[in-house]
Design a protein around this motif. Structure first.
Motif, PDB file in Angstrom:
ATOM      1  N   SER A 172       0.811  -1.216   0.000  1.00  0.00           N
ATOM      2  CA  SER A 172       0.000   0.000   0.000  1.00  0.00           C
ATOM      3  C   SER A 172       0.844   1.265   0.000  1.00  0.00           C
ATOM      4  O   SER A 172       0.418   2.302  -0.521  1.00  0.00           O
ATOM      5  N   ASP A 173       2.064   1.216   0.574  1.00  0.00           N
ATOM      6  CA  ASP A 173       2.895   2.419   0.584  1.00  0.00           C
ATOM      7  C   ASP A 173       3.305   2.811  -0.829  1.00  0.00           C
ATOM      8  O   ASP A 173       3.278   3.991  -1.198  1.00  0.00           O
ATOM      9  N   LEU A 174       3.666   1.824  -1.648  1.00  0.00           N
ATOM     10  CA  LEU A 174       4.035   2.117  -3.026  1.00  0.00           C
ATOM     11  C   LEU A 174       2.820   2.515  -3.855  1.00  0.00           C
ATOM     12  O   LEU A 174       2.900   3.403  -4.713  1.00  0.00           O
ATOM     13  N   LEU A 175       1.690   1.892  -3.597  1.00  0.00           N
ATOM     14  CA  LEU A 175       0.463   2.315  -4.264  1.00  0.00           C
ATOM     15  C   LEU A 175       0.177   3.788  -3.975  1.00  0.00           C
ATOM     16  O   LEU A 175      -0.227   4.537  -4.867  1.00  0.00           O
ATOM     17  N   ALA A 176       0.388   4.196  -2.733  1.00  0.00           N
ATOM     18  CA  ALA A 176       0.158   5.600  -2.369  1.00  0.00           C
ATOM     19  C   ALA A 176       1.071   6.523  -3.174  1.00  0.00           C
ATOM     20  O   ALA A 176       0.645   7.597  -3.631  1.00  0.00           O
ATOM     21  N   ARG A 177       2.330   6.123  -3.360  1.00  0.00           N
ATOM     22  CA  ARG A 177       3.261   6.934  -4.162  1.00  0.00           C
ATOM     23  C   ARG A 177       2.795   7.030  -5.606  1.00  0.00           C
ATOM     24  O   ARG A 177       2.836   8.107  -6.221  1.00  0.00           O
TER      25      ARG A 177
END
Length: 322
Positions: A172-177
């Motif tokens: 989810s952190d990379l999706l947020a980026r």
């Protein structure tokens, strides 16, 4: 138990501003390609037919699933059906290449590779276009996404070969980026926004709400732990650690006090956040499709969510489903 005739409640929701609308519960098609267990051909086809019968008319697949088998089996059921009667997503980033005796997957985020991947998917699915295309699991290919991958996907949307574009992964952190960096209609986030996992609430969901990006939630059962919290249950594709197993069992106990199956609560929980448009569940039989549809329609009292907060099983800042 109060259910809505085994059919999915509520109406379809738009993904971002794409015009693509999906029912709140969709069919994840990885199990059609023998994920975890062998699924005979006719049972796989009957599973898709059951999804149509129960209102799970958003179907998500990928070339990665069974090296094309999921798309092929899904396509056999879609043949001859009204194209306006269902919503279809597949994924790009893993291209299938022939290699005796079958096919192999190769990472390819180039413009030509993404176009070739989608064209092959369309052939296996037997359709002229899909509604949604996701870049699939690009966590180790961030540079390629920025250099070629997303631009290729956006070009396909401009050409109307797809209507909505985004990313599908369980980070989810990379999706947020990616949502912050690109004009993304929808993301498919697996396993990070569940009764056991709030990670996406802290990083992904705020930026999606701000940017108008819709979220499709996968992995609502966290690989099986929230389906059956028994010893040996899987969490994130491996055996669940003891502390998470204990927490899942406590969740089940509180749900039982309100006569709510844990799986019903797990299915409904993600919809507390306004960015969530749908959830997809993998099913390997018609019975599993019908069971998930009934669970999703289960009457869940608001007091259950409050009880989970009071007992420390949900944080008090978590948005609760209505």
């Amino acid at each position: 138990m109060a259910v809505n005739g085994g059919r999915v409640p509520s109406g379809p929701r738009e993904l971002g501003r794409s015009g693509v609308r999906v029912p709140p519960l969709g069919l994840g098609c990885a199990p059609l390609a023998n994920l975890y267990q062998a699924v005979p051909e006719e049972r796989a086809l009957d599973t898709v037919r059951a999804a149509f019968d129960t209102g799970l008319t958003y179907m998500d697949t990928a070339p990665h699933y069974g090296v094309g088998l999921s798309e092929e089996r899904l396509g056999r059921v879609l043949a001859g059906r009204d194209r306006a009667g269902y919503t279809l997503s597949t994924k790009v980033g893993r291209r299938l290449r022939p290699r005796a005796p079958d096919r192999v997957r190769e990472w390819d985020f180039t413009r030509d590779g993404i176009r070739a991947s989608l064209e092959s998917s369309l052939e296996r699915l037997g359709v002229d276009a899909v509604d949604i295309a996701y870049l699939h699991d690009p966590e180790d290919h961030v540079r390629e996404v920025h250099e070629t991958g997303f631009a290729a996907l956006a070009e396909l949307k401009r050409e109307k070969l797809v209507k909505a574009i985004g990313f599908g992964m369980n980070h989810s952190d990379l999706l947020a980026r990616f949502v912050a960096d690109f004009d993304v209609d929808v993301v498919l986030c697996a396993g990070r926004w569940t009764l056991l996992e709030r990670t996406a609430f802290d990083d992904l969901l705020p930026v999606c709400e701000r940017r108008g990006t819709s979220v499709v939630v996968g992995g609502v059962y966290n690989s099986g732990l929230l389906a059956d919290p028994a010893p040996g249950a899987r969490y994130d594709y491996r055996q669940a650690p003891p502390e998470l197993l204990a927490r899942a069992r406590r969740l089940a106990e509180v749900c039982a006090e309100f006569q709510v199956p844990l799986r019903a609560a797990a299915l409904r929980f993600p919809f507390g956040h306004p960015a969530v448009a749908a959830a997809v569940v993998g099913c390997a039989s018609p019975a599993e499709v019908r069971d998930n549809a009934e669970l999703f329609a289960h009457d869940i009292p608001g007091e259950l969510w409050q009880a989970l907060v009071r007992r420390g099983l949900l944080d008090d800042d978590i948005p609760l489903p209505v």
